[in-house]
Design a protein around this motif. Structure first.
Motif, PDB file in Angstrom:
ATOM      1  N   GLU A 197       0.829  -1.207   0.000  1.00 58.17           N
ATOM      2  CA  GLU A 197       0.000   0.000   0.000  1.00 58.17           C
ATOM      3  C   GLU A 197       0.863   1.256   0.000  1.00 58.17           C
ATOM      4  O   GLU A 197       1.919   1.299   0.612  1.00 58.17           O
ATOM      5  N   THR A 198       0.376   2.267  -0.690  1.00 62.96           N
ATOM      6  CA  THR A 198       0.960   3.598  -0.911  1.00 62.96           C
ATOM      7  C   THR A 198       2.099   3.587  -1.923  1.00 62.96           C
ATOM      8  O   THR A 198       2.624   4.652  -2.263  1.00 62.96           O
ATOM      9  N   SER A 199       2.503   2.429  -2.437  1.00 64.97           N
ATOM     10  CA  SER A 199       3.556   2.379  -3.456  1.00 64.97           C
ATOM     11  C   SER A 199       2.951   2.562  -4.842  1.00 64.97           C
ATOM     12  O   SER A 199       1.731   2.427  -5.037  1.00 64.97           O
TER      13      SER A 199
ATOM     14  N   ASP B 113       0.640  -0.044  -6.256  1.00 70.24           N
ATOM     15  CA  ASP B 113       0.453  -0.978  -5.135  1.00 70.24           C
ATOM     16  C   ASP B 113       1.306  -2.231  -5.319  1.00 70.24           C
ATOM     17  O   ASP B 113       0.916  -3.327  -4.910  1.00 70.24           O
TER      18      ASP B 113
ATOM     19  N   GLY C 164       7.207   6.724   4.249  1.00 66.93           N
ATOM     20  CA  GLY C 164       6.333   7.775   3.746  1.00 66.93           C
ATOM     21  C   GLY C 164       5.748   8.651   4.826  1.00 66.93           C
ATOM     22  O   GLY C 164       5.997   8.457   6.038  1.00 66.93           O
TER      23      GLY C 164
ATOM     24  N   ASP D 284       2.921   8.834   6.201  1.00 62.88           N
ATOM     25  CA  ASP D 284       2.051   8.248   7.229  1.00 62.88           C
ATOM     26  C   ASP D 284       2.857   7.590   8.341  1.00 62.88           C
ATOM     27  O   ASP D 284       2.281   7.078   9.302  1.00 62.88           O
TER      28      ASP D 284
ATOM     29  N   HIS E 288       4.285   3.208   6.003  1.00 70.64           N
ATOM     30  CA  HIS E 288       4.577   2.523   4.749  1.00 70.64           C
ATOM     31  C   HIS E 288       5.831   3.085   4.091  1.00 70.64           C
ATOM     32  O   HIS E 288       6.011   4.305   4.039  1.00 70.64           O
TER      33      HIS E 288
ATOM     34  N   THR F 279       8.506   4.304   1.214  1.00 71.49           N
ATOM     35  CA  THR F 279       8.468   4.896  -0.114  1.00 71.49           C
ATOM     36  C   THR F 279       8.775   3.810  -1.143  1.00 71.49           C
ATOM     37  O   THR F 279       9.123   2.672  -0.795  1.00 71.49           O
TER      38      THR F 279
END
Length: 286
Positions: free
Chosen positions: A49-51, A54, A212, A214, A217, A219
């Protein structure tokens, strides 16, 4: 340049040092296992997630194994990411205790011969009995190996967080996870440990700047580092002769050849062993 393949071939062909900085002990020749039925187990970091796309580290690992001549089928009861063979046993916000229930359902049905585990950050961020992360990780590993004695399990420590409130828990969890892996390796289990935290002094581990906004997660670059760490460990367990061919239960060797058999096995497992797929506490995403 395709950096994923470059780093993989560099690891395979270049001079390699174990995590303690010493050359690996010589091992006898072992038959090469060309078919990898690969299960990624964990929460949202496992999902990627967040990559970008995904993909996290999962597609990187799959592509690198294929480039080396392996036939790969990623298996799991969830699907996530912008490529075809995106099956994963990863569920957002899951803690060790909740992913253990899922693994108990999925592993015996799909019978992967290689399992990569990245889970535990949610235990810290959800403050779930953090002093007993180690025993829960041992239960997860034992559950998977009992469900599929043919499998090899690569556990991993947790990546750092730049959040000073939760980083002490991450460090404590990692100490517990390392002990679980050490215990199982001393018991001659087909287990290895992928070290993900930079505090052990190893190069190319995600640092706070590789996490990242948040604070959970990685980067894209952080995920890439994690993928290379897992690839090194896959190479290690293969050289040790841990990998065995996957059990023939009609699942295709190539994940691009369809998932009809996997869907049938999933429906059967969910009917015979139903579980609640919702995490009890979703204060975080991982």
């Amino acid at each position: 340049m395709d950096y994923t393949q470059y780093r993989w071939h560099e690891t395979l062909e270049g001079d390699h040092l174990d995590d303690d900085g010493e050359p690996p002990a010589p091992v006898p020749d072992v038959p090469e296992v060309t078919s990898i039925r690969l299960m990624f187990v964990g929460a949202s970091i496992t999902r990627g997630e967040t990559s970008t796309g995904d993909q996290g580290y999962r597609k990187q690992i799959r592509d690198a194994l294929i480039a080396r001549g392996k036939t790969v089928n990623c298996v799991g009861f969830n699907r996530f990411g912008d490529w075809e063979d995106n099956d994963v046993e990863g569920w957002g916000a899951y803690r060790i205790r909740t992913i253990t229930k899922s693994a108990k359902q999925a592993v015996p049905a799909l019978q992967p011969n290689l399992i990569l585990v990245q889970v535990g950050t949610s235990d810290c961020f959800q403050e779930d009995d953090t002093e007993n992360i180690g025993p829960r990780m041992r239960t997860l590993a034992d559950t998977m190996m009992k469900a599929d004695p043919n499998t090899t399990v690569i556990l991993s420590t947790l990546t750092t967080t730049p959040d000073p409130v939760y980083e002490p828990c991450i460090l404590s969890a990692n100490t517990q996870i390392r002990q679980v892996a050490d215990d199982m390796m001393r018991e001659n289990k087909s287990v290895a440990l992928a070290e993900m935290h930079y505090d052990q002094g190893l190069p190319d581990r995600p640092k706070p700047e590789d996490i990242g906004p948040d604070t959970i997660h990685p980067t894209d670059e952080g995920y890439f580092m994690m993928g290379n760490i897992f690839l090194e460990k896959i190479r290690e367990v293969e050289k040790k002769g841990f990998l065995r061919p996957p059990f023939n239960n009609s699942i295709p060797d190539n994940g691009d050849d369809g998932r009809e058999v996997e869907e049938e096995l999933k429906q059967k497992a969910e009917k015979e062993h139903p579980i609640n797929k919702r995490s009890r506490n979703r204060r975080t995403w991982t």
